[in-house]
Design a protein around this motif. Structure first.
Motif, mmCIF file in Angstrom:
data_model
loop_
_atom_site.group_PDB
_atom_site.id
_atom_site.type_symbol
_atom_site.label_atom_id
_atom_site.label_comp_id
_atom_site.label_asym_id
_atom_site.label_seq_id
_atom_site.Cartn_x
_atom_site.Cartn_y
_atom_site.Cartn_z
ATOM 1 N N THR A 28 0.840 -1.201 0.000
ATOM 2 C CA THR A 28 0.000 0.000 0.000
ATOM 3 C C THR A 28 0.875 1.251 0.000
ATOM 4 O OG1 THR A 28 -1.742 -1.165 1.200
ATOM 5 C CG2 THR A 28 -1.817 1.245 1.246
ATOM 6 N N THR A 29 1.912 1.254 0.834
ATOM 7 C CA THR A 29 2.839 2.391 0.874
ATOM 8 C C THR A 29 3.475 2.611 -0.489
ATOM 9 O OG1 THR A 29 3.331 2.002 3.207
ATOM 10 C CG2 THR A 29 4.954 3.283 1.958
ATOM 11 N N VAL A 30 3.933 1.524 -1.118
ATOM 12 C CA VAL A 30 4.580 1.629 -2.433
ATOM 13 C C VAL A 30 3.589 2.168 -3.463
ATOM 14 C CG1 VAL A 30 5.687 0.345 -4.295
ATOM 15 C CG2 VAL A 30 6.256 -0.190 -1.913
ATOM 16 N N ARG A 31 2.375 1.619 -3.476
ATOM 17 C CA ARG A 31 1.359 2.092 -4.433
ATOM 18 C C ARG A 31 1.075 3.577 -4.234
ATOM 19 N NH1 ARG A 31 -1.321 -2.756 -2.868
ATOM 20 N NH2 ARG A 31 -2.860 -1.543 -1.686
ATOM 21 N N ASN A 32 0.922 3.993 -2.968
ATOM 22 C CA ASN A 32 0.637 5.397 -2.694
ATOM 23 C C ASN A 32 1.772 6.302 -3.150
ATOM 24 O OD1 ASN A 32 -1.873 4.817 -1.606
ATOM 25 N ND2 ASN A 32 -1.144 4.790 0.512
ATOM 26 N N ARG A 33 2.994 5.864 -2.933
ATOM 27 C CA ARG A 33 4.137 6.677 -3.378
ATOM 28 C C ARG A 33 4.144 6.821 -4.901
ATOM 29 N NH1 ARG A 33 9.621 6.386 -0.128
ATOM 30 N NH2 ARG A 33 8.841 7.005 1.909
ATOM 31 N N ILE A 34 3.872 5.730 -5.600
ATOM 32 C CA ILE A 34 3.848 5.794 -7.069
ATOM 33 C C ILE A 34 2.729 6.731 -7.521
ATOM 34 C CG2 ILE A 34 3.416 4.469 -9.173
ATOM 35 C CD1 ILE A 34 4.772 2.062 -7.650
ATOM 36 N N THR A 35 1.555 6.588 -6.914
ATOM 37 C CA THR A 35 0.411 7.431 -7.269
ATOM 38 C C THR A 35 0.743 8.915 -7.102
ATOM 39 O OG1 THR A 35 -1.155 5.702 -6.666
ATOM 40 C CG2 THR A 35 -2.016 7.946 -6.735
ATOM 41 N N HIS A 36 1.511 9.236 -6.058
ATOM 42 C CA HIS A 36 1.842 10.635 -5.770
ATOM 43 C C HIS A 36 3.184 11.072 -6.357
ATOM 44 C CE1 HIS A 36 -1.238 9.709 -2.671
ATOM 45 N NE2 HIS A 36 -1.669 10.884 -3.083
ATOM 46 N N GLY A 37 3.794 10.221 -7.206
ATOM 47 C CA GLY A 37 5.049 10.596 -7.856
ATOM 48 C C GLY A 37 6.232 10.660 -6.913
ATOM 49 N N GLU A 38 6.172 9.931 -5.791
ATOM 50 C CA GLU A 38 7.263 9.941 -4.821
ATOM 51 C C GLU A 38 8.212 8.775 -5.077
ATOM 52 O OE1 GLU A 38 5.169 9.781 -1.112
ATOM 53 O OE2 GLU A 38 4.251 11.750 -1.400
#
Length: 190
Positions: free
Chosen positions: A158-168
């Motif tokens: 979930t953390t990885v997906r969220n980072r990708i979604t936010h361009g982090e």
């Protein structure tokens, strides 16, 4: 001599460094012949997020372990499709490989849920359960499990997906090959 194989199931959406650390630590702590990462088709307790296909998750697992000789992929659940219960899957694996002792690896979050697992009493008769710690989760259970202390990294898909979604950045959280595949396939984008 019987073969000793670890099984680490999960959605692997996407597979991250935490999965690889768990697999590698259990491999060496128990002197296993190999550890197979086994992507679920449809786990009974979790919904697959972000419309990522089973085939894409399979490819990401393959990419994440491509340079690690004793880590393999087990595709039995994806090949079957449908909802996957650990007991049923492990029975199929035991029939396919009767000379193998299987070690099913679970995190502390899953240890807490063992009383709710489908046919748990039968499962523990046929498979070694291996528990690895997760932050803020207990490995205490009435069921017989082998506990392995591993370096804990509080990371989730979930953390990885969220980072990708936010361009982090996801540097050091997922392999470079998986990161490139996610970029090419435009997975998890906003």
């Amino acid at each position: 001599m019987r073969k000793k194989v670890g099984i680490l199931g999960g959605t692997f959406n996407p597979p991250h460094i935490g999965h690889l650390i768990i697999a590698n630590e259990v491999l060496h702590a128990l002197n296993l012949d190999e550890v197979c990462l086994m992507p679920n088709a449809n786990p009974p307790h979790k919904e697959i997020q972000n419309r990522v296909t089973a085939e894409q998750r399979r490819t990401m697992v393959e990419l994440s372990i491509q340079d690690v000789p004793k880590l393999k992929i087990e595709t039995i659940e994806i090949d079957q499709g449908g909802t996957s219960y650990t007991f049923d899957t492990m029975e199929l694996l035991r029939r396919r490989e009767p000379e193998t002792d299987f070690y099913f690896i679970i995190g502390g979050d899953q240890v807490e849920d063992l009383p709710k697992w489908y046919r748990i009493e039968d499962l523990i008769q046929n498979v070694h359960l291996v528990g690895v710690p997760r932050p803020n989760k207990s490995l205490e259970t009435a069921y017989p499990i082998v506990t392995i202390e591993i370096p804990q990294i509080d990371i989730s898909s979930t953390t990885v997906r969220n980072r990708i979604t936010h361009g982090e950045t996801t540097k050091f959280l997922i392999s470079d090959a998986v990161r490139e595949y996610i970029r090419e396939e435009k997975l998890y984008e906003a």
